[in-house]
Motif scaffolding. Structure first.
Motif, PDB file in Angstrom:
ATOM      1  N   SER A   1       0.815  -1.207   0.000  1.00 17.28           N
ATOM      2  CA  SER A   1       0.000   0.000   0.000  1.00 17.28           C
ATOM      3  C   SER A   1       0.852   1.262   0.000  1.00 17.28           C
ATOM      4  O   SER A   1       0.357   2.341  -0.299  1.00 17.28           O
ATOM      5  CB  SER A   1      -0.927  -0.009   1.213  1.00 17.28           C
ATOM      6  N   ILE A   2       2.121   1.137   0.342  1.00 14.42           N
ATOM      7  CA  ILE A   2       2.998   2.318   0.372  1.00 14.42           C
ATOM      8  C   ILE A   2       3.751   2.447  -0.952  1.00 14.42           C
ATOM      9  O   ILE A   2       3.758   3.511  -1.570  1.00 14.42           O
ATOM     10  CB  ILE A   2       3.990   2.224   1.554  1.00 14.42           C
ATOM     11  N   ASN A   3       4.359   1.345  -1.394  1.00 15.56           N
ATOM     12  CA  ASN A   3       5.008   1.336  -2.713  1.00 15.56           C
ATOM     13  C   ASN A   3       4.038   0.680  -3.685  1.00 15.56           C
ATOM     14  O   ASN A   3       3.215  -0.121  -3.287  1.00 15.56           O
ATOM     15  CB  ASN A   3       6.303   0.523  -2.674  1.00 15.56           C
ATOM     16  N   SER A   4       4.150   0.973  -4.958  1.00 17.12           N
ATOM     17  CA  SER A   4       3.233   0.332  -5.882  1.00 17.12           C
ATOM     18  C   SER A   4       3.812  -1.004  -6.350  1.00 17.12           C
ATOM     19  O   SER A   4       4.986  -1.295  -6.154  1.00 17.12           O
ATOM     20  CB  SER A   4       2.944   1.244  -7.063  1.00 17.12           C
ATOM     21  N   ILE A   5       2.956  -1.800  -6.988  1.00 17.29           N
ATOM     22  CA  ILE A   5       3.335  -3.146  -7.409  1.00 17.29           C
ATOM     23  C   ILE A   5       3.661  -3.137  -8.897  1.00 17.29           C
ATOM     24  O   ILE A   5       2.871  -2.647  -9.709  1.00 17.29           O
ATOM     25  CB  ILE A   5       2.181  -4.121  -7.121  1.00 17.29           C
ATOM     26  N   SER A   6       4.832  -3.661  -9.251  1.00 10.08           N
ATOM     27  CA  SER A   6       5.224  -3.717 -10.656  1.00 10.08           C
ATOM     28  C   SER A   6       6.168  -4.895 -10.846  1.00 10.08           C
ATOM     29  O   SER A   6       6.698  -5.422  -9.867  1.00 10.08           O
ATOM     30  CB  SER A   6       5.927  -2.420 -11.063  1.00 10.08           C
ATOM     31  N   PRO A   7       6.383  -5.323 -12.087  1.00  7.55           N
ATOM     32  CA  PRO A   7       7.307  -6.458 -12.296  1.00  7.55           C
ATOM     33  C   PRO A   7       8.721  -6.159 -11.818  1.00  7.55           C
ATOM     34  O   PRO A   7       9.483  -7.071 -11.554  1.00  7.55           O
ATOM     35  CB  PRO A   7       7.284  -6.665 -13.809  1.00  7.55           C
ATOM     36  N   TRP A   8       9.069  -4.871 -11.711  1.00 10.99           N
ATOM     37  CA  TRP A   8      10.463  -4.518 -11.377  1.00 10.99           C
ATOM     38  C   TRP A   8      10.639  -4.186  -9.906  1.00 10.99           C
ATOM     39  O   TRP A   8      11.677  -3.708  -9.497  1.00 10.99           O
ATOM     40  CB  TRP A   8      10.912  -3.321 -12.215  1.00 10.99           C
ATOM     41  N   MET A   9       9.596  -4.391  -9.092  1.00  7.01           N
ATOM     42  CA  MET A   9       9.680  -3.958  -7.707  1.00  7.01           C
ATOM     43  C   MET A   9      10.662  -4.795  -6.892  1.00  7.01           C
ATOM     44  O   MET A   9      11.131  -4.358  -5.850  1.00  7.01           O
ATOM     45  CB  MET A   9       8.300  -4.023  -7.067  1.00  7.01           C
ATOM     46  N   GLY A  10      10.999  -5.998  -7.390  1.00 10.17           N
ATOM     47  CA  GLY A  10      11.805  -6.902  -6.586  1.00 10.17           C
ATOM     48  C   GLY A  10      13.282  -6.562  -6.530  1.00 10.17           C
ATOM     49  O   GLY A  10      13.897  -6.618  -5.467  1.00 10.17           O
ATOM     50  N   ALA A  11      13.837  -6.184  -7.673  1.00  9.42           N
ATOM     51  CA  ALA A  11      15.297  -6.009  -7.742  1.00  9.42           C
ATOM     52  C   ALA A  11      15.838  -5.012  -6.722  1.00  9.42           C
ATOM     53  O   ALA A  11      16.809  -5.337  -6.017  1.00  9.42           O
ATOM     54  CB  ALA A  11      15.704  -5.632  -9.160  1.00  9.42           C
ATOM     55  N   PRO A  12      15.253  -3.814  -6.581  1.00 10.18           N
ATOM     56  CA  PRO A  12      15.814  -2.880  -5.596  1.00 10.18           C
ATOM     57  C   PRO A  12      15.749  -3.438  -4.180  1.00 10.18           C
ATOM     58  O   PRO A  12      16.693  -3.270  -3.399  1.00 10.18           O
ATOM     59  CB  PRO A  12      14.915  -1.640  -5.712  1.00 10.18           C
ATOM     60  N   LEU A  13      14.642  -4.137  -3.866  1.00 10.12           N
ATOM     61  CA  LEU A  13      14.517  -4.697  -2.527  1.00 10.12           C
ATOM     62  C   LEU A  13      15.545  -5.794  -2.292  1.00 10.12           C
ATOM     63  O   LEU A  13      16.106  -5.924  -1.209  1.00 10.12           O
ATOM     64  CB  LEU A  13      13.105  -5.256  -2.372  1.00 10.12           C
ATOM     65  N   MET A  14      15.815  -6.590  -3.329  1.00 10.54           N
ATOM     66  CA  MET A  14      16.798  -7.650  -3.175  1.00 10.54           C
ATOM     67  C   MET A  14      18.182  -7.050  -2.935  1.00 10.54           C
ATOM     68  O   MET A  14      18.919  -7.503  -2.058  1.00 10.54           O
ATOM     69  CB  MET A  14      16.836  -8.527  -4.420  1.00 10.54           C
ATOM     70  N   LEU A  15      18.503  -6.005  -3.712  1.00  5.24           N
ATOM     71  CA  LEU A  15      19.802  -5.361  -3.521  1.00  5.24           C
ATOM     72  C   LEU A  15      19.902  -4.799  -2.107  1.00  5.24           C
ATOM     73  O   LEU A  15      20.935  -4.910  -1.458  1.00  5.24           O
ATOM     74  CB  LEU A  15      19.978  -4.242  -4.544  1.00  5.24           C
ATOM     75  N   LYS A  16      18.794  -4.225  -1.633  1.00 10.69           N
ATOM     76  CA  LYS A  16      18.770  -3.716  -0.264  1.00 10.69           C
ATOM     77  C   LYS A  16      18.985  -4.867   0.701  1.00 10.69           C
ATOM     78  O   LYS A  16      19.706  -4.735   1.699  1.00 10.69           O
ATOM     79  CB  LYS A  16      17.414  -3.067  -0.011  1.00 10.69           C
ATOM     80  N   GLY A  17      18.360  -5.997   0.412  1.00  7.54           N
ATOM     81  CA  GLY A  17      18.546  -7.172   1.262  1.00  7.54           C
ATOM     82  C   GLY A  17      20.017  -7.586   1.305  1.00  7.54           C
ATOM     83  O   GLY A  17      20.543  -7.928   2.362  1.00  7.54           O
ATOM     84  N   PHE A  18      20.681  -7.522   0.149  1.00  2.00           N
ATOM     85  CA  PHE A  18      22.115  -7.839   0.104  1.00  2.00           C
ATOM     86  C   PHE A  18      22.893  -6.895   1.017  1.00  2.00           C
ATOM     87  O   PHE A  18      23.754  -7.319   1.779  1.00  2.00           O
ATOM     88  CB  PHE A  18      22.658  -7.693  -1.318  1.00  2.00           C
ATOM     89  N   VAL A  19      22.579  -5.593   0.913  1.00  2.00           N
ATOM     90  CA  VAL A  19      23.270  -4.618   1.748  1.00  2.00           C
ATOM     91  C   VAL A  19      23.096  -4.987   3.214  1.00  2.00           C
ATOM     92  O   VAL A  19      24.060  -5.007   3.985  1.00  2.00           O
ATOM     93  CB  VAL A  19      22.713  -3.194   1.490  1.00  2.00           C
ATOM     94  N   VAL A  20      21.853  -5.320   3.574  1.00  2.00           N
ATOM     95  CA  VAL A  20      21.558  -5.618   4.978  1.00  2.00           C
ATOM     96  C   VAL A  20      22.297  -6.870   5.448  1.00  2.00           C
ATOM     97  O   VAL A  20      22.904  -6.865   6.515  1.00  2.00           O
ATOM     98  CB  VAL A  20      20.036  -5.782   5.168  1.00  2.00           C
ATOM     99  N   VAL A  21      22.275  -7.936   4.643  1.00  2.00           N
ATOM    100  CA  VAL A  21      22.936  -9.157   5.116  1.00  2.00           C
ATOM    101  C   VAL A  21      24.447  -8.984   5.197  1.00  2.00           C
ATOM    102  O   VAL A  21      25.089  -9.548   6.072  1.00  2.00           O
ATOM    103  CB  VAL A  21      22.605 -10.407   4.266  1.00  2.00           C
ATOM    104  N   VAL A  22      24.997  -8.182   4.299  1.00  2.00           N
ATOM    105  CA  VAL A  22      26.437  -7.958   4.377  1.00  2.00           C
ATOM    106  C   VAL A  22      26.762  -7.126   5.616  1.00  2.00           C
ATOM    107  O   VAL A  22      27.716  -7.410   6.339  1.00  2.00           O
ATOM    108  CB  VAL A  22      26.956  -7.273   3.095  1.00  2.00           C
TER     109      VAL A  22
END
Lengths: 294, 333
Positions: A215-236
């Protein structure tokens, strides 16, 4: 930023924690997969994306209430996670160069799912309404119920994960597998079943984050990649394989980004977190909670 | 150290010369613009994937940010030729040096890490920073609107052959330039493989600890291969800029470029001299042939990547999947 009144500053910190709790959900899945299988899942962002779409379809096409749509959506993502692990990851584990080949295979899955979503659901961004409207004023801070609800869900999810890992037989099997795969096998743990289920759980956590942020961000086919990269940053940042690291790292990145965006501007958001990532890898490659080895 | 390309060095050289000769006569047979365009793209990507192969296939360091050097070369050369009025023939090499400098910079954090996933993450994050910076600096690059008005290569005149002109309709000149660039990159790789530096790189790939204990300066080798590989990518990016004449951050710096490089290299055979080129030709021509499925291009790429690592881990240039020998994995870098 420094001339900001204190309540407003505190409000931003809380917004950062809310955002960071969602990063923590995505990152904890990555870290679980790393911890058990020792591999990097490049398709993680697509689990997040599918969670968003399933949630949208359940709400808008079937008219389900969010309380029903969220568990259904994450169950579907869980099943997709199981299927991806069985079809694309499982056959590679243990083969020569599997560290590299699983990374490439999940990258292939990611491209496939992203483009499949594009063909099925189209390019148009989808939105879902807030679960609850309205804001609450606490000591001069204005916080929306939606964000507080997200935070509550994140806390519940983390407690559930903690319970699963620490207090159940499956959690024990998972931790044993993470510690020493061969020893776990000798003690009768079906490590391949653990791998598959872990993958499913990790996917479901990413799906949960997507339903919350839909409800805050919109839904699109490309919504995953930025979140995954953020996830990488967090796990590192937290240390690959460390569950507490993923939570603390997620919250730190959430706060840093929120404050960074007020200081500079939102188009530099990703640059801020990627710079943090490179600096960490430079100076403390094993992360905050990881164990330094060799 | 038993990489097959050492066993028959002469054969490889002969094959290389043979391919160059065949490529050289292509424009004498056909000058059809569309066919030449596909050939130019295949050679460009073959060369780009070969430059990536230097780090990945031979030194065994899995990087995931090669598009940054390609894009920097493209934007650097385009902007220098537009704003400073320099000839693209000059800016192309300046852009290459700029990319090399960037390559040295990113090799600094990479030098300290040995874990494959960590290196993939740090190089990808770096490339994303370059892409975002490029699309945010709209006053220079026009961002996603696209940088257009890039000058093509300056025409010149050769003795015996006459004037050589570079415009969109006549792709022959571009074709010869890309053949030379491809030959340069594969030639450098061939030459490196046969000297001390190349043996050092493959020693690092097979075991960093063993290589170090034999007195190899890992830092020097890694920094040098990073600089060389990124310089070559930068020069290719510059060629791309002065060929297509329009750049956007997603076309020149997007992760799609990296995915294509990985797919091509893996199909052809990683750590093989001609592997990336073979892969580039197969994918470029194959996807043109499947043109009716144009919109499913990336879908096919996805399936292909899974299928290759699953069923054909050694690539079509067959033999050995030499890169990235299995190491005992450790959770820390």
């Amino acid at each position: 930023m420094f001339s900001m009144p204190l309540p407003l500053f505190a409000e931003q910190i809380i917004n950062g924690i809310v955002l960071g709790s969602m990063y923590a959900l995505v990152a904890s899945g990555l870290t679980l997969i790393w911890g058990t299988m020792r591999m990097l899942n490049f398709a993680h962002g697509e689990f997040y994306m599918l969670g968003g779409y399933f949630f949208f379809l359940l709400i808008s096409s079937l008219g389900l209430p969010p309380a029903l749509a969220v568990p259904l959506a994450i169950s579907l993502v869980f099943l997709i996670g199981l299927a991806v692990q069985r079809l694309a990851v499982h056959p590679l584990l243990g083969r020569p160069q599997w560290e590299f080949s699983t990374l490439v295979a999940t990258l292939g899955v990611s491209i496939f799912l992203q483009n499949a979503a594009l063909h099925i659901w189209g390019e148009r961004f989808k939105t879902v309404p807030y679960f609850i409207n309205g804001t609450i004023d606490i000591v001069g801070m204005r916080l929306s119920y939606q964000r507080l609800l997200i935070l509550a869900v994140a806390v519940v999810a983390m407690l559930a994960m903690w319970y699963l890992l620490r207090r159940t037989r499956f959690g024990m099997a998972l931790r044993a597998t993470a510690m020493d795969r061969d020893a776990a096998m000798l003690y009768g743990v079906n490590v391949y079943r653990v791998f598959t289920i872990t993958f499913g759980i990790a996917a479901a956590l990413a799906g949960l984050a997507a339903t919350m942020l839909a409800s805050i961000n919109s839904i699109s086919p490309w919504m995953g990649a930025p979140l995954m990269l953020k996830g990488f940053v967090v796990v590192v940042l937290g240390g690959l394989g460390s569950f507490p690291g993923a939570i603390v790292g997620g919250i730190i990145i959430g706060i840093v980004e929120t404050l960074g965006v007020i200081t500079w501007s939102s188009q530099w958001r990703e640059v801020i977190s990627f710079t943090v990532l490179i600096l960490i890898l430079w100076f403390r490659p094993w992360g905050l909670f990881g164990v330094k080895e060799s | 150290m038993t990489a097959p390309e050492n066993k028959k060095p002469l054969n490889n050289l002969l094959i290389l010369i043979g391919i160059a000769a065949v490529l050289g006569v292509v424009p004498l047979v056909t000058q059809e613009a569309y066919f030449l365009h596909i050939c130019i793209l295949a050679l460009l990507f073959g060369a780009l994937a070969s430059s990536w192969n230097l780090i990945n296939g031979y030194a065994g360091i899995f990087t995931f940010g090669h598009q940054a050097f390609f894009g920097l070369g493209a934007y650097g050369s385009a902007l220098m030729s537009m704003k400073l009025g320099l000839s693209p023939w000059v800016t192309m090499w300046i852009a290459g040096v700029m990319s090399a400098a960037l390559g040295c910079l990113i090799s600094l954090p990479v030098l300290r890490i040995r874990s494959i996933p960590h290196i993939a993450i740090v190089t990808l994050a770096f490339a994303e920073i370059v892409r975002i910076v490029c699309s945010n600096l709209t006053e220079f690059t026009r961002g996603e609107l696209g940088l257009w008005g890039i000058p093509p290569f300056t025409s010149f005149s050769l003795p015996l052959i006459g004037p050589v002109t570079f415009d969109a309709a006549h792709k022959v000149a571009y074709f010869y330039v890309v053949v030379l660039l491809w030959l340069l990159i594969v030639g450098i790789t061939y030459w490196i493989l046969r000297n001390r530096f190349g043996f050092g790189l493959r020693a690092i790939r097979d075991s960093q600890i063993a290589a170090e204990s034999l007195g190899l300066n890992l830092t020097r080798y890694k920094t040098m291969v990073f600089a060389l590989s990124s310089m070559l990518a930068g020069v290719l990016g510059a060629f791309y800029a002065h060929y297509v004449l329009i750049l956007t951050p997603s076309s020149a710096l997007g992760i799609d470029i990296m995915i294509q490089i990985v797919a091509m290299t893996l199909i052809g055979g990683i750590g093989r001299l001609l592997g990336p080129t073979i892969g580039a030709f197969i994918l470029t021509f194959g996807l043109e042939w499947l043109r009716g499925f144009g919109e499913y291009r990336m879908l096919i790429y996805g399936v292909l990547l899974v299928a290759i690592v699953m069923f054909l881990p050694k690539g079509l240039a067959s033999m050995r999947f030499g890169a990235l020998r299995r190491r005992k994995s450790t959770p820390s870098p």
